[in-house]
Design an enzyme around this catalytic site. Structure first.
Site, PDB file in Angstrom:
ATOM      1  N   ASP A   1      -8.249  -0.630   2.413  1.00 43.03           N
ATOM      2  CA  ASP A   1      -7.011   0.275   2.360  1.00 43.03           C
ATOM      3  C   ASP A   1      -6.524   0.131   3.711  1.00 43.03           C
ATOM      4  O   ASP A   1      -6.449  -0.788   4.431  1.00 43.03           O
ATOM      5  CB  ASP A   1      -7.715   1.570   1.964  1.00 43.03           C
ATOM      6  CG  ASP A   1      -6.713   2.396   1.048  1.00 43.03           C
ATOM      7  OD1 ASP A   1      -5.693   2.702   1.225  1.00 43.03           O
ATOM      8  OD2 ASP A   1      -6.949   2.553  -0.158  1.00 43.03           O
TER       9      ASP A   1
ATOM     10  N   HIS B   1      -3.470   6.916   3.048  1.00 41.52           N
ATOM     11  CA  HIS B   1      -3.880   6.351   1.782  1.00 41.52           C
ATOM     12  C   HIS B   1      -5.355   6.106   1.795  1.00 41.52           C
ATOM     13  O   HIS B   1      -6.226   6.426   1.055  1.00 41.52           O
ATOM     14  CB  HIS B   1      -3.039   5.269   1.425  1.00 41.52           C
ATOM     15  CG  HIS B   1      -3.335   4.646   0.229  1.00 41.52           C
ATOM     16  ND1 HIS B   1      -4.031   3.692  -0.519  1.00 41.52           N
ATOM     17  CD2 HIS B   1      -2.538   5.059  -1.009  1.00 41.52           C
ATOM     18  CE1 HIS B   1      -4.167   3.478  -1.612  1.00 41.52           C
ATOM     19  NE2 HIS B   1      -2.925   4.163  -1.885  1.00 41.52           N
TER      20      HIS B   1
ATOM     21  N   SER C   1      -3.950   4.076  -7.374  1.00 38.43           N
ATOM     22  CA  SER C   1      -4.810   4.130  -6.238  1.00 38.43           C
ATOM     23  C   SER C   1      -5.588   5.344  -6.144  1.00 38.43           C
ATOM     24  O   SER C   1      -6.826   5.169  -5.384  1.00 38.43           O
ATOM     25  CB  SER C   1      -3.848   4.260  -5.083  1.00 38.43           C
ATOM     26  OG  SER C   1      -3.310   3.035  -4.632  1.00 38.43           O
TER      27      SER C   1
END
Length: 790
Positions: free
Chosen positions: A155, A228, A567
């Protein structure tokens, strides 16, 4: 699908997969990064190391790429972007198309793939999944909350200081761990602990394709400057944190799915995306480091053959070494065939809602109430005061009309006329620019509030956002009602009221409208997505240097943020896989996926069929896969469908991949000429077949074989029940299986037949096959596709 086909496909990809970094074609002679797979056992003995052999090979090409690259690139001083040594043998380098084609003709080269860019795509969800509680039982207890399992998170990095990553009470790092904690800007080796046990970052592929990194935004270290990665890592394996919330929304105790699992960070995503070449070296290092699970919350190959997709290739190598790979299905829903990461050795995860929302109401002056969702936490609009309401398409600074495609209609920054917007609530169409940027554009133009309305085909699905001004999102049908009011009212006025957090929302779960749908463009015989998991309005950890809205004008900061997407659903399954691996260390990746799929459910909390958020009609198998995960049942599934490397190789042969293609995926020679397997023979937990309606046969029949492995303790007896797809007849032989001991295998045959396509517009019909021992239900979806094959 051989090497020459690969290059033909590559030349097409060059048109849309290369992101310009400002360099002219003259500067780089129309170069880009290519990933080259090499058969290392053909290395001449004169070379002591494969890297020297690779360098010699490049120097022998027309217009030596090593000389041209070093002279023209400002950031490459080495021969290669990456050298791959573990699960993928080869290298990536900056080449011209001519050089790539020349390389592909060499006997030692198995494939040449253009580097592509990918984009990255919880106080309540663990409880919703039945995993919450201060005294863990069942799956959490059996696995010790995943304490001996390592999850590799691919990520944007991590913010290790967050309480979600504290190592209090954790035992020693597993002795098999071979990874490292890389230091760098704003990240020290001491940033790791017994929770975050490893951290690496990979920039070479990104900079080779994008040019020098913008260091005012990106940080060359495992430090997360996006948010994220921190969010997904804590969703999968965050520790328990009390009083977690986003500005008071979703307040409670936050915990990840596998709270004691160890986290290894592989930062492969940057401001402008994630490059295949960096993702592939991440796989290489994760395997070397000895991770157990790989969590990949980014879009992958959907329309790309497996041998052309580095994520498919890397995950195959991980699977060969017993590593479970879960990946996002993508956020391309509700469109059909939008699912990504579709290789059968990847567990592909779609998204669902949970029973929590953040309602907000639009109060029209005529008394009508329209409900949407919002995470706005600022000063509310004055009570009982109505403000003028305007559609953004009618407030263009360029004098445009209310066309759906106008920049003003989507509230593009700089597109709104301040004189028309000032003091008003503005209705913006969803799409075109980020939802929160619409509110920022309205605020900049003097508006007092923003309403983001869904437009076709987004339907009824909503995502909550922490707007910078009073604002909310409304569904497509609500937007139509709002537009009708704007059209018919001489003086449209409204206000917005925020209702906080609502728990116990029904129906739940529901398939998220944005969740990508099947069927897979690569094989209709492999059900994708595999399953769904919570992915809407998920609360998880957030870095201290990133605004929750990710808008530069937002000065707010929070330890947690609420996000939606596949996600978010992917790390839920990554955490569940860690728990199952902790409880059953001997289970293969296929056994873990089988346990999750065959115990998944297709009903909501009220026992009704799962609905589709797009229109709140019944969902179908291309949205749900096998269904919604049920963790406690997955702990003791009774039977599983296991798969070996050879099973996947047989599937590839049966799917028309050449021996050369397969060798480029598996780094293993295989002979397909005598292979009599069919693609639907893969021992998958779901059965999918196709009937060719273009043939003149009056009756269709497909024979499917499956082998079940008993993972329950002791002897057991299973009998089968079948709910056939509409228009088909299904028989199972034998209808009963007797197991004498754990680990014993039994095979059975499924015959699916049909005479004519059922009436209606849908060419897909689904049913199910369930084995039961009176206690456990082991269910496999049966999918029949009626298609015209020309």
């Amino acid at each position: 699908m051989g090497r020459f086909w690969t290059l033909a496909f590559s030349s097409i990809l060059l048109c849309f997969c290369v992101i310009s970094d400002g360099r002219t074609s003259t500067d780089v002679e129309d170069t880009q990064t290519f990933i080259v797979r090499v058969q290392n056992d053909l290395k001449p003995s004169v070379f002591s190391d494969v890297e020297k052999w690779y360098s010699s090979t490049l120097r022998s090409l027309t217009s030596n790429p090593l000389e041209s690259t070093k002279s023209k690139s400002t950031h490459r001083e080495r021969d290669f972007v990456h050298v791959y040594r573990t699960l993928f043998h080869g290298f990536s380098a900056i080449l011209t198309t001519q050089q790539a084609m020349e390389l592909a003709k060499r006997p030692e080269v198995l494939g040449v793939i253009p580097d592509r860019v990918h984009q990255i795509q919880t106080t309540r969800s663990p409880q919703f999944l039945g995993l919450a509680g201060r005294n863990p039982t069942g799956l959490l207890a059996e696995s010790d909350s995943g304490s001996n399992v390592v999850i590799g998170v691919f990520d944007t990095g991590i913010c290790p200081e967050r309480l979600s990553f504290n190592d209090g009470g954790l035992g020693p790092v597993p002795t098999r761990w071979k990874g490292e904690c890389s230091d760098g800007e704003k990240f020290m080796k001491t940033s790791c602990n017994k929770k975050v046990i490893g951290a690496r970052c990979f920039t070479d592929g990104y900079e080779a394709s994008m040019g020098a990194m913008n260091t005012t935004i990106d940080v060359k270290s495992p430090r997360d400057t996006d948010g994220h990665g921190t969010h997904t890592a804590s969703t999968a394996a965050g520790r328990e944190v009390a009083n977690a919330s986003l500005f008071g929304y979703a307040k409670g105790v936050a915990t990840g799915i596998a709270p004691k699992a160890r986290i290894a960070v592989y930062k492969i995503c940057w401001q402008r995306g994630c490059l295949d070449s960096d993702i592939l070296v991440g796989f290489d290092k994760a395997v070397e480091d000895s991770v157990d699970i790989i969590s990949l919350s980014l879009g992958g190959g959907g329309g790309v053959p497996y041998n052309m997709d580095p994520i498919s290739i890397g995950s195959f190598g991980a699977m060969q070494r017993g590593i479970f790979v879960s990946a996002s299905a993508g956020n391309g829903g509700p469109s059909k065939m939008s699912v990504t990461n579709v290789a059968p050795w990847i567990t592909t995860v779609g998204a669902s809602t949970i029973d929590r929302k953040f309602p907000a109401d639009i109060l029209l002056e005529d008394g009508t109430v329209i409900t949407g969702v919002s995470l706005y936490n600022g000063k509310p609009l004055p009570a009982k005061t109505y403000f003028p309401l305007i559609y953004a398409g009618n407030a263009s600074s360029r004098g445009e009309n209310s066309s759906k495609i106008s920049p003003a209609a989507i509230c593009m920054p700089g597109s709104l006329d301040q004189k028309l917007v000032r003091g008003k609530i503005v209705v913006c169409d969803r799409g075109g620019v980020p939802r929160l940027a619409k509110g920022a554009a309205v605020k900049e133009s003097g508006g007092v509030g923003v309403i983001v309305e869904n437009v076709f085909p987004l339907g009824e699905g909503l995502i909550s956002d922490p707007h910078l001004i009073p604002g909310l999102a409304v569904t497509e049908s609500a937007g139509n009602k709002l537009r009708a009011y704007l059209t018919t009212s001489k003086n449209p006025r409204a206000t917005i009221v925020f209702r906080g957090t609502q728990i116990g929302v029904k129906p739940a779960p529901v398939v998220a409208s944005f969740s990508s749908r099947g069927p897979s463009s690569q094989s209709s015989y492999v059900l994708k997505p595999d399953l769904i998991a919570p992915g809407v309005d998920i609360l998880a950890a957030w870095p201290d240097n990133v605004a929750p809205s990710e808008q530069s004008s937002d000065v707010r900061r929070s330890d947690f943020n609420i996000l939606s997407g596949t996600s978010m659903s992917c790390p839920h399954v990554s955490g569940l896989a860690a728990l199952l691996k902790g409880a059953h260390p001997d289970w293969s990746p296929a056994m873990i996926r089988s346990a999750l799929m065959t115990t998944a459910y297709m009903h909501d909390v009220n026992g009704n069929p799962l609905l589709d958020e797009k229109n709140y009609n019944a969902s179908n198998v291309w949205g749900t896969g096998a269904g919604h995960v049920d963790p406690e049942k997955a702990l003791d599934p009774g039977l599983v469908y296991d798969l070996t490397v050879d099973d996947y190789l047989n599937f590839l042969c049966a799917s028309g991949y050449s021996q050369e293609d397969i060798r480029s995926i598996a780094h293993k020679s295989v002979t397909c000429s005598s292979n009599k397997h069919k693609p639907w023979e893969l021992n998958y937990p779901a059965i999918a077949v196709a009937f060719d309606m273009s043939s003149r046969r009056s009756r269709f029949q497909v024979v499917v074989n499956r082998t079940a492995t008993n993972v329950g303790d002791g002897a057991s007896s299973y009998s089968v029940t079948v709910t056939p797809p509409r228009g088909a007849k299904v028989t199972v032989d034998p209808p009963k299986m007797e197991f004498k001991q754990k680990g014993q295998k039994h095979s059975y045959v499924v015959r699916i037949s049909g005479e004519k396509r059922p009436p209606g517009d849908d060419n897909t019909e689904s049913g199910k096959l369930t084995w039961t021992d009176g206690k456990r239900q082991v269910t496999s979806p049966i999918v029949v596709v009626w298609q015209d094959i020309i």
